[in-house]
Write a protein that holds these residues in place. Structure first.
Motif, PDB file in Angstrom:
ATOM      1  N   ALA A  81      20.048  -2.488 -21.475  1.00 22.58           N
ATOM      2  CA  ALA A  81      18.611  -2.828 -21.700  1.00 22.58           C
ATOM      3  C   ALA A  81      17.798  -1.570 -22.024  1.00 22.58           C
ATOM      4  N   ALA A  82      16.645  -1.706 -22.882  1.00 26.20           N
ATOM      5  CA  ALA A  82      15.859  -0.514 -23.007  1.00 26.20           C
ATOM      6  C   ALA A  82      14.711  -1.087 -22.141  1.00 26.20           C
ATOM      7  N   VAL A  83      14.533  -0.091 -21.175  1.00 25.77           N
ATOM      8  CA  VAL A  83      13.180  -0.522 -20.197  1.00 25.77           C
ATOM      9  C   VAL A  83      11.974   0.172 -20.358  1.00 25.77           C
ATOM     10  N   TYR A  84      10.862  -0.401 -20.634  1.00 26.99           N
ATOM     11  CA  TYR A  84       9.466   0.450 -20.694  1.00 26.99           C
ATOM     12  C   TYR A  84       8.674   0.515 -19.592  1.00 26.99           C
ATOM     13  N   GLN A  85       8.529   1.655 -19.096  1.00 31.67           N
ATOM     14  CA  GLN A  85       7.795   1.517 -17.912  1.00 31.67           C
ATOM     15  C   GLN A  85       6.184   1.763 -18.253  1.00 31.67           C
ATOM     16  N   ASP A 108      13.417  -4.236 -24.389  1.00 32.16           N
ATOM     17  CA  ASP A 108      14.207  -5.491 -23.816  1.00 32.16           C
ATOM     18  C   ASP A 108      13.555  -5.869 -22.358  1.00 32.16           C
ATOM     19  N   ALA A 109      12.923  -4.873 -21.674  1.00 33.58           N
ATOM     20  CA  ALA A 109      11.977  -5.533 -20.541  1.00 33.58           C
ATOM     21  C   ALA A 109      10.931  -4.287 -20.302  1.00 33.58           C
ATOM     22  N   VAL A 110      10.116  -4.571 -19.285  1.00 33.46           N
ATOM     23  CA  VAL A 110       9.016  -3.594 -18.846  1.00 33.46           C
ATOM     24  C   VAL A 110       9.257  -3.725 -17.420  1.00 33.46           C
ATOM     25  N   TRP A 111       9.036  -2.418 -16.850  1.00 32.02           N
ATOM     26  CA  TRP A 111       8.905  -2.167 -15.602  1.00 32.02           C
ATOM     27  C   TRP A 111       7.583  -1.862 -15.236  1.00 32.02           C
ATOM     28  N   LEU A 112       6.877  -2.305 -14.373  1.00 32.96           N
ATOM     29  CA  LEU A 112       5.484  -2.241 -13.989  1.00 32.96           C
ATOM     30  C   LEU A 112       5.393  -1.344 -12.647  1.00 32.96           C
ATOM     31  N   VAL A 159       9.487  -5.484 -11.622  1.00 30.85           N
ATOM     32  CA  VAL A 159       8.246  -4.930 -10.719  1.00 30.85           C
ATOM     33  C   VAL A 159       8.781  -4.063  -9.631  1.00 30.85           C
ATOM     34  N   ASP A 160       7.987  -2.886  -9.176  1.00 29.68           N
ATOM     35  CA  ASP A 160       8.039  -1.963  -8.395  1.00 29.68           C
ATOM     36  C   ASP A 160       8.049  -2.533  -6.836  1.00 29.68           C
ATOM     37  N   ILE A 161       8.980  -2.133  -6.062  1.00 25.80           N
ATOM     38  CA  ILE A 161       9.059  -2.683  -4.783  1.00 25.80           C
ATOM     39  C   ILE A 161       9.004  -1.630  -3.989  1.00 25.80           C
ATOM     40  N   VAL A 162       8.284  -1.231  -2.895  1.00 27.54           N
ATOM     41  CA  VAL A 162       8.195  -0.152  -2.165  1.00 27.54           C
ATOM     42  C   VAL A 162       8.437  -0.213  -0.567  1.00 27.54           C
ATOM     43  N   PRO A 163       9.592  -0.394  -0.291  1.00 25.35           N
ATOM     44  CA  PRO A 163       9.895  -0.626   1.115  1.00 25.35           C
ATOM     45  C   PRO A 163      10.002   0.496   2.046  1.00 25.35           C
ATOM     46  N   ASN A 164       9.770   1.590   1.736  1.00 24.37           N
ATOM     47  CA  ASN A 164      10.109   2.682   2.823  1.00 24.37           C
ATOM     48  C   ASN A 164       9.024   2.852   3.702  1.00 24.37           C
ATOM     49  N   HIS A 165       7.560   2.405   3.080  1.00 21.70           N
ATOM     50  CA  HIS A 165       6.346   2.716   3.751  1.00 21.70           C
ATOM     51  C   HIS A 165       5.144   1.626   3.308  1.00 21.70           C
ATOM     52  N   SER A 166       4.374   1.221   4.034  1.00 22.40           N
ATOM     53  CA  SER A 166       3.147   0.440   3.451  1.00 22.40           C
ATOM     54  C   SER A 166       1.944   1.356   3.090  1.00 22.40           C
ATOM     55  N   SER A 167       0.910   0.902   2.867  1.00 20.03           N
ATOM     56  CA  SER A 167      -0.283   1.567   3.220  1.00 20.03           C
ATOM     57  C   SER A 167      -0.918   1.449   4.748  1.00 20.03           C
ATOM     58  N   LEU A 185      12.319   4.112 -20.520  1.00 19.07           N
ATOM     59  CA  LEU A 185      11.316   4.991 -21.168  1.00 19.07           C
ATOM     60  C   LEU A 185       9.904   4.886 -20.671  1.00 19.07           C
ATOM     61  N   TYR A 186       9.459   5.971 -20.723  1.00 20.59           N
ATOM     62  CA  TYR A 186       7.776   5.968 -19.907  1.00 20.59           C
ATOM     63  C   TYR A 186       6.755   6.011 -20.750  1.00 20.59           C
ATOM     64  N   GLN A 187       5.781   4.887 -20.731  1.00 19.87           N
ATOM     65  CA  GLN A 187       4.731   4.836 -21.692  1.00 19.87           C
ATOM     66  C   GLN A 187       4.133   6.066 -22.116  1.00 19.87           C
ATOM     67  N   GLY A 188       3.912   5.883 -23.479  1.00 18.59           N
ATOM     68  CA  GLY A 188       3.268   7.351 -24.144  1.00 18.59           C
ATOM     69  C   GLY A 188       4.466   8.121 -24.608  1.00 18.59           C
ATOM     70  N   GLU A 189       5.663   8.236 -24.069  1.00 18.48           N
ATOM     71  CA  GLU A 189       6.782   8.999 -24.845  1.00 18.48           C
ATOM     72  C   GLU A 189       6.953   8.431 -26.289  1.00 18.48           C
TER      73      GLU A 189
END
Ligand code: NOJ
Ligand code: CA
Length: 551
Positions: free
Chosen positions: A13-17, A50-54, A101-109, A391-395
């Protein structure tokens, strides 16, 4: 690969961040939002991803750009609502675009309800056992439990005030002090993340990007207490021996996650952000684990043919060995954009980019034309490799890093915590320019949360969309061709001069990249696409895709 029901959609896939706060602002409050993403679905469709990663869109005080999550199962009200999230997924799926989607398991806020409960509860309580609390050293516990420095500078421990008002225990935070580390030996933490994964998978999310996937499990043996720079010392410990990173038992967590992913049809996917030695990456990318792991080797490389070849060959071998597909990244929200990195006069690595920012981000120290020429060549090469491309948005606009942001406007904790040592990552997070002129260059109706420079309009979607020579056209054309040509099969290297990489892909598709400054002979074949103008020879710093003669 582009079949919307294929379980293997992610492999090539080509994934767009999307960095949601800086993508598109639909309600005009200066902050990008889910409505903005919905409005740009046609743009993403035309781009051909093909996909977006938020990146995180969860409620957050933004102590670390949203990687400090207050509530894993909600949307930040400044970004939208859960109902809008569902609308966004429907709109993207309607266009054949998957959602990661981004999942952040190492730490919370530190605003997460569990952390608030931990602060309100006494030492030794079950509430504190979800995080990593310790007594301090020194006569009155006034010294941090260890000497460890956090990733953003300063101690990795913060002292709390106990409910009775006295100075109390300390908690561990490998990143900012607003990001307390979870205790992953606590089953409640484990179960809660499984519930979070199901929450998003049930809403139709196709995959997860796992933040700091090599963290989570820790060995707090006092033998390591005195090591100050332990978090940076990835090389000091090998093969699972580091007390804080890449411990073997972290894979117990991901095995359980995989069981959840496989409850769905098609199975949910995951990609690990794991800064580990290359030979350890396969563990994260295994079929029983997350399935895929980021390879940041290209992103960390200078623009150099030998280095690129080494990285590509090595990663393709790894992918063969593990059965995962390779991943390729040139830019993301944590590094200086590659159009700027490659224009720096000597070194062209992220470290050099950071130094340039720290030195004032002087545009005169960057050859912008050369940087863009090389960035286009590197991207066209990357898009021709087997595996997924992130790919990162704007590139896709050839957007350069914003080198000069007034201190008063900066947001990244890396800047505040490391005065004079780190300028932070705001320069690649400036809201996108959609139009040549107008309020925040079309990002939103009323300004942007980070200031955009006057030259941003030149790189806008409006300025580029109808120009066949623009970087946006190059990305669109390359992604469209890639959909036709990409296969699972590996590449075959062809003999080439030292500055040239030449390889063949199945079906008569050949790729030639000239990393040198001088033109080189162009192998025979019809040009399918080129990263820059080609007449006769292959100009320096240019990549072409060819159809081999007779194919
Ligand atoms: C990696 C993310 O990409 C970065 O932006 C963040 O600061 C750290 N993880 C901490 O969550
Ligand atoms: Ca908004």
């Amino acid at each position: 690969m582009t079949n919307s029901i294929s379980a293997d959609w992610w492999r090539q896939a080509a994934v767009y961040q999307i960095y949601p706060r800086s993508f598109s602002d639909a309600n005009g409050d200066g902050i990008g939002d889910l409505g903005g993403i919905i409005a740009k679905v046609p743009y993403l469709t035309d781009l051909g991803v093909d996909a977006v990663w938020l990146s995180p869109f969860y409620p957050s005080a933004l102590a670390d750009g949203g990687y400090d999550v207050d509530d894993y199962r909600d949307v930040d009200p400044r970004i939208g609502t859960l109902a809008e999230f569902d609308d966004m997924v429907a709109a993207l799926h309607g266009a054949g675009i998957k959602v990661v989607v981004d999942i952040v398991p190492n730490h919370s806020s530190d605003r997460h309800e569990w952390f608030r409960a931990a602060l309100a509860a006494p030492k030794g309580s079950p509430e504190r056992a979800r995080y990593i609390f310790r007594d301090g050293k020194g006569e009155h516990g006034e010294l941090p439990p260890t000497r460890w420095q956090s990733m953003f500078g300063g101690s990795a421990w913060e002292r709390v005030t106990e409910p009775d008002g006295t100075p109390g225990q300390w908690y561990l935070h490998l990143f900012a002090k607003e990001q307390p580390d979870f205790n992953w030996d606590n089953n409640e933490v484990h179960e809660d993340f499984l519930a979070t994964l199901r929450f998003w998978a049930d809403r139709g999310v196709d995959g997860f990007r796992v933040d700091v996937a090599h963290g989570l499990k820790k060995n707090l043996d006092p033998a390591f207490d005195a090591l100050r720079d332990i978090l940076l010392s990835r090389d000091m410990f090998h093969d699972g021996e580091h007390p804080l990173w890449d411990r073997d038992d972290v894979h117990d967590v991901y095995r359980a996650w995989r069981e959840v992913f496989d409850e769905y049809d098609p199975p949910r996917t995951a990609v690990a952000e794991a800064w580990v030695a290359a030979h350890r990456r396969g563990r994260y990318a295994s079929r029983e684990g997350l399935g895929q792991a980021f390879n940041f080797d290209l992103l960390e490389s200078a623009f150099d043919a030998a280095r690129f070849r080494e990285v590509i060959a090595h990663n393709l071998d790894d992918a063969d060995a593990t059965g995962a597909s390779s991943t390729w990244v040139l830019s993301n929200h944590d590094v200086v954009r590659h159009a700027t990195r490659y224009g720096l006069v000597e070194d062209r690595t992220p470290a050099a980019g950071k130094q340039w920012l720290l030195d004032g981000g002087d545009p005169a120290a960057v050859d912008a034309e050369q940087g863009l020429r090389r960035a286009r060549a590197a991207t066209l090469l990357m898009l021709a490799l087997p595996g997924s491309a992130y790919l990162y948005q704007g590139e896709e606009l050839g957007l350069p890093e914003v080198g000069q942001i007034p201190d008063a406007d900066r947001q990244d904790p890396a800047f505040f915590r490391n005065p004079g040592v780190d300028i932070g990552r705001d320069g690649c997070r400036v809201p996108l320019p959609w139009s040549r002129e107008g309020s925040s260059f079309g990002f939103g109706a009323d300004g942007a949360h980070l200031p955009q420079p006057a030259w941003f309009g030149e790189y806008s979607v409006e300025a580029e969309q109808s120009d066949p020579a623009s970087t946006l056209s190059l990305y669109r054309d390359a992604l469209a061709l890639r959909r036709e040509l990409q296969t699972e099969e590996s590449l075959e290297w062809m003999p080439a001069a030292p500055d040239i990489l030449h390889f063949a892909r199945p079906g008569g598709w050949e790729v030639v990249a000239n990393f040198g400054a001088e033109p080189a002979p162009l192998p025979a074949g019809d040009i399918l696409i080129a990263s820059g103008p080609v007449a006769g020879d292959l100009p320096g710093e240019t990549t072409v895709w060819l159809r081999a003669p007779g194919r």
